[in-house]
Design an enzyme around this catalytic site. Structure first.
Site, short mmCIF file in Angstrom:
data_model
loop_
_atom_site.label_atom_id
_atom_site.label_comp_id
_atom_site.label_asym_id
_atom_site.label_seq_id
_atom_site.Cartn_x
_atom_site.Cartn_y
_atom_site.Cartn_z
N THR A 15 0.84 -1.20 0.00
CA THR A 15 0.00 0.00 0.00
C THR A 15 0.87 1.25 0.00
O THR A 15 0.59 2.22 -0.72
CB THR A 15 -0.95 0.00 1.21
OG1 THR A 15 -1.70 -1.22 1.21
CG2 THR A 15 -1.89 1.17 1.17
N ASP A 16 1.92 1.24 0.79
CA ASP A 16 2.87 2.36 0.78
C ASP A 16 3.50 2.53 -0.60
O ASP A 16 3.60 3.64 -1.13
CB ASP A 16 3.99 2.12 1.80
CG ASP A 16 3.65 2.64 3.19
OD1 ASP A 16 2.74 3.47 3.31
OD2 ASP A 16 4.30 2.22 4.15
#
Length: 451
Positions: free
Chosen positions: A223-224
Site C-alpha cells: 500500500t505504501d
C-alpha cells in the site's frame, strides 16, 4: 545496417518456436524495419533542473521522491536534526561501516538497509523548522523549489507555517504533494496512515491468506509502495499542467484511496454484482488450476488459464490425456466447479518429483509456471544478471553497497544512480551555502541545534 535488436536478442527463443509461429514472429520483427542498433542508448534526465523539497519519511513519500530523483530532479531530503528519517533506526540489518568513513559522521548509527532501499540520488539536510530560524531556511527552499512533497498528518504543517496556502504565497508555481493516510477531507483526515492498518481497513487483508486461515498482510508494504507510485505519477502530471497554466497544484494522495483503487477486479465485483471478495490463498476464484502446488522438495506456481493450456498440462505433465475430455474438467467452468478433485489429483502427481524435474518438463511447453523462489534465489535468477538489476555504488560511510537498480530502461539504458543514499545531514552545509548562508552563520545554526 546492424542486425535488428530483436533478432540479435531473440535468436534462441525464435529457434525453439514451432515453424508456423516462428514465421509469424520473424514477420513481426521485420515489420519494424528499424535499425535498433542505431538508436541512442538512454535519454537525458527529463527532470534535470527540477528542485524537489522532500519532507517525507518512511516509505510511501520516499518512494515517490526517489523516482523523481532517478529522473534527474535535485531532491533535498529534510530530516529531523538528531534522528533523521524513522527508517534510519530500523536495523538490523545495516551496511557495515567502512574504515574510511568521514569523521563528521562517526557519531551516527550504521546505515540501515531499509533506509538505503528508497533514498538513492537524494541530498540530506537536517533542519528544526519548529524554530523560527529553521522555518526561515525551509521558506527559502520553498521559494526555489518546483515541488514540495510531505507526509505529515493533514493540517500539521500549516501549524508551522508550511501548509499549502503558506507555501503558495511564497511560490505560486509550487507543486505541493501531500501524502496522508486518508486524505485532506472526511472523518478520518486527522488519522495517521500506516500501511498495515490501511491493508486491514481497505479490504486487502480480507482477501489475503488461506481460505481456512486468518487474514494476512502482504509480505511487503504494497500500500505504501502503490501510494508512492500514484504520488510520483501525480507530480509528473502536475509538472505538465504547470507548463500550460503557470500555476502550482495541490496534490492530495493517500494510502486509503490508493489501496481502494488497487482492489481492481475485486472492487468491481462488489460494485457491479455485490459479490464479496474472499481468501483463496494462492488460488484464483475463477480459474483452475491457477495456484501454488507442492513438489517433493519445494513449491511451484501453475497458471493454466485456458482450455488449451490445461490440455497441454494434463497431457504432458500429468500424463492424463483423459482429463481434458472429461466433462468434469473439459472447460474452465467445470474445473472451477470440481476444483477440489482436480487440485488433489495435481498435488498427488507433482509431489512425486522434485521442483527442478517439473521446471524442466514445463519449460517451453506453453503453460505459465514459475518456481517459488526465496530472496536469494530471486537475485540469482538469470534475468537479474541479464538485465543488470543490481547496481553497486560507493557509499561514503559503508563503502561498496548493492542496490536494486531503477526498474525502467529508456532506449535500453537505465537512469544512473548518480548519488548513493545520503548519510544524515551529509549535505546540510552544501545546501545552506547555495542558499547564501556564510560559514559563520552555518556554524551558529549548528551550535543552536537548528541544523
Amino acid at each position: 545496417m546492424a542486425r535488428p535488436f530483436f533478432l540479435r536478442k531473440a535468436g534462441p527463443f525464435l529457434i525453439n518456436l514451432r515453424p508456423a509461429r516462428r514465421d509469424i514472429a520473424l514477420r513481426c520483427v521485420r515489420s519494424f524495419n528499424v535499425d535498433h542498433g542505431a538508436l541512442p542508448r538512454g535519454m537525458p534526465p527529463p527532470l534535470q533542473g527540477v528542485k524537489v523539497l522532500d519532507l517525507t519519511r518512511v516509505l510511501a513519500g520516499p518512494t515517490a521522491t526517489m523516482l523523481l530523483a532517478d529522473l534527474g530532479a535535485d531532491v533535498i531530503k529534510v530530516e529531523e536534526v538528531s534522528r533523521g528519517d524513522d527508517t534510519r533506526s530500523w536495523y538490523p540489518p545495516s551496511a557495515p561501516l567502512s574504515p574510511s568513513a568521514p569523521e563528521e559522521a562517526s557519531h551516527l548509527p550504521p546505515e540501515s538497509a531499509y533506509f538505503l532501499a528508497v533514498n538513492r540520488n537524494k541530498r540530506s539536510i537536517t533542519v528544526n523548522f519548529k524554530e523560527p530560524e529553521g522555518l526561515e531556511i525551509i521558506h527559502k527552499l520553498v521559494k526555489e523549489a518546483d515541488v514540495l512533497v510531505e507526509n505529515f498528518i493533514s493540517g500539521k504543517l500549516a501549524e508551522f507555517g508550511l501548509g499549502w496556502e503558506d507555501c503558495r504565497k511564497l511560490n505560486p508555481r509550487l507543486i505541493y504533494a501531500s501524502i496522508t493516510g486518508y486524505g485532506q477531507t472526511g472523518p478520518f483526515r486527522k488519522a495517521a496512515g500506516y500501511d498495515v492498518i490501511v491493508e486491514a481497513e481497505a479490504g486487502l487483508m480480507h482477501i489475503t491468506g488461506e481460505p481456512d486461515g486468518p487474514p494476512c498482510k502482504v509480505g511487503v508494504a504494497v500500500t505504501d509502495i502503490a501510494t508512492g507510485l500514484y504520488a510520483h505519477g501525480a507530480i509528473m502530471a502536475a509538472l505538465l499542467s504547470r507548463q500550460r497554466t503557470g500555476q502550482g497544484v495541490w496534490i492530495d494522495c493517500n494510502l486509503f484511496e490508493s489501496q481502494l483503487a488497487g482492489l481492481a477486479n475485486i472492487a468491481s465485483n462488489y460494485l457491479i454484482a455485490e459479490q464479496q471478495g474472499s481468501r483463496h490463498g494462492t488460488a484464483h476464484p475463477s480459474i483452475v488450476p491457477y495456484q501454488v502446488f507442492p513438489c517433493k522438495d519445494g513449491f511451484i506456481m501453475i497458471g493454466a488459464g485456458n482450455d488449451k493450456q490445461f490440455k497441454l498440462f494434463a497431457e504432458k505433465i500429468l500424463e492424463r490425456p483423459d482429463l481434458p475430455v472429461d466433462p468434469k474438467f473439459s472447460t474452465n467452468k467445470a474445473r472451477v466447479a470440481n476444483r477440489q478433485e482436480l487440485v488433489s489429483l495435481i498435488k498427488d502427481t507433482l509431489q512425486k518429483q522434485g521442483r527442478d524435474h517439473w521446471i524442466e518438463k514445463l519449460t517451453g511447453l506453453g503453460v505459465p509456471f514459475g518456481p517459488i523462489n526465496d530472496i536469494g534465489q530471486t537475485f540469482a535468477h538469470p534475468q537479474v544478471a541479464a538485465r543488470e538489476m543490481i547496481t553497486e555504488v560507493e557509499h561514503p560511510r559503508a563503502g561498496k553497497i548493492k542496490l536494486v537498480s531503477p526498474a525502467v530502461t529508456y532506449n535500453g539504458k537505465r537512469m544512473p544512480i548518480a548519488r548513493p543514499p545520503p548519510y544524515l545531514s551529509q549535505h546540510t552545509k552544501e545546501v545552506l551555502t547555495e542558499l547564501g548562508y556564510s560559514e559563520e552563520e552555518i556554524d551558529k545554526l549548528r551550535e543552536k541545534k537548528i541544523i
